[in-house]
Design an enzyme around this catalytic site. Structure first.
Site, PDB file in Angstrom:
ATOM      1  N   GLY A  10       1.176  -1.484   0.037  1.00 52.92           N
ATOM      2  CA  GLY A  10      -0.271   0.191  -0.242  1.00 52.92           C
ATOM      3  C   GLY A  10       0.479   1.371   0.025  1.00 52.92           C
ATOM      4  O   GLY A  10       2.456   1.422  -0.021  1.00 52.92           O
ATOM      5  N   ASP A  33       1.036  -9.515   1.875  1.00 49.66           N
ATOM      6  CA  ASP A  33      -0.262  -7.934   1.552  1.00 49.66           C
ATOM      7  C   ASP A  33      -1.466  -9.180   0.414  1.00 49.66           C
ATOM      8  O   ASP A  33      -0.606  -9.987  -0.214  1.00 49.66           O
ATOM      9  CB  ASP A  33       0.615  -7.065   0.613  1.00 49.66           C
ATOM     10  CG  ASP A  33      -0.447  -5.780   0.209  1.00 49.66           C
ATOM     11  OD1 ASP A  33      -0.746  -5.228   0.940  1.00 49.66           O
ATOM     12  OD2 ASP A  33      -1.357  -6.830  -0.513  1.00 49.66           O
ATOM     13  N   ASP A  59      -3.741 -12.171   2.919  1.00 50.05           N
ATOM     14  CA  ASP A  59      -4.642 -12.123   3.786  1.00 50.05           C
ATOM     15  C   ASP A  59      -4.821 -11.631   5.264  1.00 50.05           C
ATOM     16  O   ASP A  59      -4.379 -12.656   6.261  1.00 50.05           O
ATOM     17  CB  ASP A  59      -6.392 -11.805   3.863  1.00 50.05           C
ATOM     18  CG  ASP A  59      -7.585 -11.009   3.894  1.00 50.05           C
ATOM     19  OD1 ASP A  59      -6.906  -9.862   4.528  1.00 50.05           O
ATOM     20  OD2 ASP A  59      -7.921 -10.800   3.333  1.00 50.05           O
ATOM     21  N   THR A 124      -5.108   6.368  12.921  1.00 45.97           N
ATOM     22  CA  THR A 124      -4.693   7.541  12.319  1.00 45.97           C
ATOM     23  C   THR A 124      -5.508   8.238  13.089  1.00 45.97           C
ATOM     24  O   THR A 124      -6.115   7.991  14.261  1.00 45.97           O
ATOM     25  CB  THR A 124      -5.951   7.129  11.289  1.00 45.97           C
ATOM     26  OG1 THR A 124      -6.873   8.066  10.527  1.00 45.97           O
ATOM     27  CG2 THR A 124      -7.222   6.513  11.331  1.00 45.97           C
ATOM     28  N   ASP A 125      -5.330   9.811  12.604  1.00 48.75           N
ATOM     29  CA  ASP A 125      -6.341  10.585  13.794  1.00 48.75           C
ATOM     30  C   ASP A 125      -7.675  10.834  13.427  1.00 48.75           C
ATOM     31  O   ASP A 125      -8.236  11.299  14.170  1.00 48.75           O
ATOM     32  CB  ASP A 125      -5.581  11.777  13.038  1.00 48.75           C
ATOM     33  CG  ASP A 125      -5.612  12.255  12.114  1.00 48.75           C
ATOM     34  OD1 ASP A 125      -6.327  11.980  11.122  1.00 48.75           O
ATOM     35  OD2 ASP A 125      -5.130  13.429  11.225  1.00 48.75           O
ATOM     36  N   GLU A 126      -7.447   9.878  12.574  1.00 47.51           N
ATOM     37  CA  GLU A 126      -9.298   9.991  12.297  1.00 47.51           C
ATOM     38  C   GLU A 126     -10.409   9.435  13.444  1.00 47.51           C
ATOM     39  O   GLU A 126     -11.304   9.511  13.405  1.00 47.51           O
ATOM     40  CB  GLU A 126      -9.863   8.715  10.861  1.00 47.51           C
ATOM     41  CG  GLU A 126      -9.200  10.327   9.904  1.00 47.51           C
ATOM     42  CD  GLU A 126     -10.187   9.886   8.724  1.00 47.51           C
ATOM     43  OE1 GLU A 126     -11.547   9.462   8.469  1.00 47.51           O
ATOM     44  OE2 GLU A 126      -9.013   9.944   7.828  1.00 47.51           O
ATOM     45  N   TYR A 148     -14.911   3.818   8.415  1.00 45.28           N
ATOM     46  CA  TYR A 148     -13.599   3.534   8.231  1.00 45.28           C
ATOM     47  C   TYR A 148     -13.127   3.931   9.994  1.00 45.28           C
ATOM     48  O   TYR A 148     -12.207   3.258  10.325  1.00 45.28           O
ATOM     49  CB  TYR A 148     -13.007   4.708   6.816  1.00 45.28           C
ATOM     50  CG  TYR A 148     -11.107   4.678   7.684  1.00 45.28           C
ATOM     51  CD1 TYR A 148     -10.509   3.886   7.570  1.00 45.28           C
ATOM     52  CD2 TYR A 148     -11.086   5.679   7.938  1.00 45.28           C
ATOM     53  CE1 TYR A 148      -9.207   3.696   7.452  1.00 45.28           C
ATOM     54  CE2 TYR A 148      -9.394   6.149   8.019  1.00 45.28           C
ATOM     55  CZ  TYR A 148      -8.901   5.447   8.132  1.00 45.28           C
ATOM     56  OH  TYR A 148      -7.252   4.761   8.031  1.00 45.28           O
ATOM     57  N   ALA A 150     -14.544   3.997  12.536  1.00 46.29           N
ATOM     58  CA  ALA A 150     -14.577   3.225  13.510  1.00 46.29           C
ATOM     59  C   ALA A 150     -14.018   1.923  13.441  1.00 46.29           C
ATOM     60  O   ALA A 150     -13.640   1.526  14.606  1.00 46.29           O
ATOM     61  CB  ALA A 150     -16.177   3.374  13.484  1.00 46.29           C
ATOM     62  N   LYS A 152     -10.997   1.528  12.605  1.00 51.04           N
ATOM     63  CA  LYS A 152      -9.948   1.850  12.943  1.00 51.04           C
ATOM     64  C   LYS A 152      -9.952   1.853  15.001  1.00 51.04           C
ATOM     65  O   LYS A 152      -8.614   1.224  15.305  1.00 51.04           O
ATOM     66  CB  LYS A 152      -9.282   3.276  12.272  1.00 51.04           C
ATOM     67  CG  LYS A 152      -8.576   2.725  10.495  1.00 51.04           C
ATOM     68  CD  LYS A 152      -7.731   1.113  10.153  1.00 51.04           C
ATOM     69  CE  LYS A 152      -6.069   1.895  10.857  1.00 51.04           C
ATOM     70  NZ  LYS A 152      -5.562   0.832  10.795  1.00 51.04           N
ATOM     71  N   VAL A 204     -14.353  19.005  -5.498  1.00 48.53           N
ATOM     72  CA  VAL A 204     -14.646  19.286  -3.961  1.00 48.53           C
ATOM     73  C   VAL A 204     -15.617  19.657  -2.883  1.00 48.53           C
ATOM     74  O   VAL A 204     -17.050  19.505  -4.058  1.00 48.53           O
ATOM     75  CB  VAL A 204     -14.269  20.925  -4.100  1.00 48.53           C
ATOM     76  CG1 VAL A 204     -14.216  21.038  -2.430  1.00 48.53           C
ATOM     77  CG2 VAL A 204     -12.992  21.403  -4.569  1.00 48.53           C
ATOM     78  N   GLY A 274     -21.564  12.592   7.206  1.00 42.23           N
ATOM     79  CA  GLY A 274     -20.738  12.153   7.894  1.00 42.23           C
ATOM     80  C   GLY A 274     -19.432  13.055   8.306  1.00 42.23           C
ATOM     81  O   GLY A 274     -18.720  12.843   8.694  1.00 42.23           O
TER      82      GLY A 274
HETATM   83  P1  TYD Z   1      -9.147  11.887   1.990  1.00 38.51           P
HETATM   84  O1  TYD Z   1      -8.115  11.576   0.807  1.00 38.51           O
HETATM   85  O2  TYD Z   1     -10.637  10.892   0.620  1.00 38.51           O
HETATM   86  O3  TYD Z   1      -8.724  11.747   2.865  1.00 38.51           O
HETATM   87  P2  TYD Z   1     -10.303  11.719   4.557  1.00 38.51           P
HETATM   88  O4  TYD Z   1     -11.202  11.099   4.589  1.00 38.51           O
HETATM   89  O5  TYD Z   1      -9.568   9.862   4.979  1.00 38.51           O
HETATM   90  O6  TYD Z   1      -9.667  12.941   5.370  1.00 38.51           O
HETATM   91  O7  TYD Z   1     -10.093  13.268   1.376  1.00 38.51           O
HETATM   92  C1  TYD Z   1      -9.367  14.687   2.223  1.00 38.51           C
HETATM   93  C2  TYD Z   1     -10.010  15.497   2.513  1.00 38.51           C
HETATM   94  O8  TYD Z   1     -10.673  15.829   0.663  1.00 38.51           O
HETATM   95  C3  TYD Z   1     -11.606  15.504   3.342  1.00 38.51           C
HETATM   96  O9  TYD Z   1     -12.148  16.251   3.811  1.00 38.51           O
HETATM   97  C4  TYD Z   1     -12.522  14.662   1.921  1.00 38.51           C
HETATM   98  C5  TYD Z   1     -12.139  16.375   1.058  1.00 38.51           C
HETATM   99  N1  TYD Z   1     -11.669  15.773  -1.213  1.00 38.51           N
HETATM  100  C6  TYD Z   1     -12.738  16.367  -1.677  1.00 38.51           C
HETATM  101  O10 TYD Z   1     -13.953  16.954  -1.243  1.00 38.51           O
HETATM  102  N2  TYD Z   1     -12.669  16.022  -2.809  1.00 38.51           N
HETATM  103  C7  TYD Z   1     -12.461  14.334  -3.548  1.00 38.51           C
HETATM  104  O11 TYD Z   1     -13.260  13.895  -4.322  1.00 38.51           O
HETATM  105  C8  TYD Z   1     -12.149  13.538  -1.848  1.00 38.51           C
HETATM  106  C9  TYD Z   1     -11.701  12.220  -2.521  1.00 38.51           C
HETATM  107  C10 TYD Z   1     -11.918  14.386  -1.022  1.00 38.51           C
END
Ligand code: TYD
Length: 334
Positions: A10, A33, A59, A124-126, A148, A150, A152, A204, A274
């Site tokens: 990865g 992997d 796996d 992860t910080d998430e 995701y 939850a 982790k 975005v 969410g």
């Molecule tokens: P991401 O790279 O999916 O990481 P994470 O969700 O784990 O933080 O997304 C980073 C940020 O970018 C997140 O706030 C969601 C946003 N994002 C977009 O706005 N557009 C997109 O197409 C993607 C993939 C993410």
């Protein structure tokens, strides 16, 4: 040192393996992997014949595969194997529970049974959830809010329970949003770079004012190695770059590096369900251990764009086939 790296094909895992081979010449690495859509043999093409490196396909959620990978004894396991993409976890959560939670459990059992000296869980910080203000420390409560995160968090709790119950020698690192070479083009930065190269708009989510704390993969991998070698068992260490940026700020920099224009290339699309607005990490503890990030965000972002420019052969196949279906499923309705 002999170690088992899981999920080493990865993004962060492959960068970690390359770092180990470069900086720890005595190392012996087994990489287990499953070769999923995100576990890509091309990520380690340059080291696959290195005599210090051995690949085993399998796996982490399959105890027999883990047993096979551990046929020769190891001193440490570093667990990168995980499903990681939040958007995919919203579409299809089950595989996240299987790989991230059950996989961790199977590895912990192997550590216990074989009395392996170290286990490092890459987290992860998430797991801290949305952080409207301030920064999450290792003591902050876990408030994961996506399937995701939850998964982790569930894995982190298993790891800590093994320390408490069996004194299994565990460590946890919690990294912030990571960027750099070899990241799959489903994630924000490489998706936007490759879309811009193809002169396509970048989607975005919502207002784009969500904040992420970015760390370069080289700094993240060095942080994991530093904790592996110096961390105290039973402890958690936050590994963040300290680069808090809104998604729009990141997007505008990418647009400028790719010589496109925000007016023609930004499309605001429906927000993620969410969606956490902000992540921010307090990294005092990892810094006290002697690690600190080195890559400046602006130059790291620029060199990442240049890496993707120079490595179209690597990313082009990842944007075709199954990815086209995923992209449609994820973005067509937005
Ligand atoms: P991401 O790279 O999916 O990481 P994470 O969700 O784990 O933080 O997304 C980073 C940020 O970018 C997140 O706030 C969601 C946003 N994002 C977009 O706005 N557009 C997109 O197409 C993607 C993939 C993410």
């Amino acid at each position: 040192m002999r170690c088992l790296v899981t999920g080493g094909l990865g993004f962060i895992g492959s960068n970690f393996i390359r770092l180990l081979l470069r900086e720890r010449p005595e190392i012996r690495i087994v990489n287990l992997d499953a070769v999923t859509y995100a576990g890509n043999p091309a990520n380690l093409r340059d080291v696959e014949n290195d005599p210090h490196y051995r690949f085993v396909k399998g796996d982490v959620a399959d105890a027999a595969a883990v047993r096979e990978a551990l046929k020769e004894p190891v001193d440490a396991i570093i667990n990168f194997a995980a499903e990681t993409h939040v958007d995919r976890s919203i579409l299809d959560p089950e595989v996240f529970l299987k790989t991230d939670i059950l996989g961790t459990h199977i590895l912990l059992e192997a550590v216990r049974e074989k009395k392996i000296a170290r286990y490092l869980q890459v987290s992860t910080d998430e797991v801290y959830g949305d952080v409207p203000q301030g920064e999450s420390s290792e003591e902050s409560p876990l408030r994961p809010r996506s399937p995701y995160s939850a998964s982790k968090a569930g894995a982190d709790l298993q790891v800590l329970a093994y320390w408490n119950t069996y004194q299994t020698p565990v460590l946890i690192t919690r990294g912030s949003n990571t960027y750099g070479p070899y990241q799959h083009p489903e994630k924000l930065i490489p998706l936007f770079i490759t879309n811009l190269f193809e002169d396509q708009p970048v989607p975005v989510y919502g207002d784009g004012k969500q904040i992420r704390d970015w760390v370069h993969v080289e700094d993240h991998a060095r942080g994991i190695l530093h904790v592996l070698e110096n961390g105290e068992s039973g402890n958690i260490y936050n590994v963040g770059g300290g680069n808090q940026r809104t998604n729009l700020e990141v997007t505008e920099q990418l647009i400028s590096h790719c010589r496109r224009s925000p007016q023609t290339h930004i499309t605001h699309v429906a927000d993620r369900e969410g969606h956490d607005r902000r992540y921010a990490l307090d990294t005092t503890k990892a810094r006290a251990l002697g690690w600190e990030p080195r890559v400046d965000f602006e130059s790291g972002l620029h060199s990442t764009v240049e890496w993707y420019r120079a490595n179209e052969k690597w990313w082009r196949p990842l944007r075709s086939g199954a990815f086209t279906d995923y992209y449609r499923r994820q973005y067509a309705h937005r």
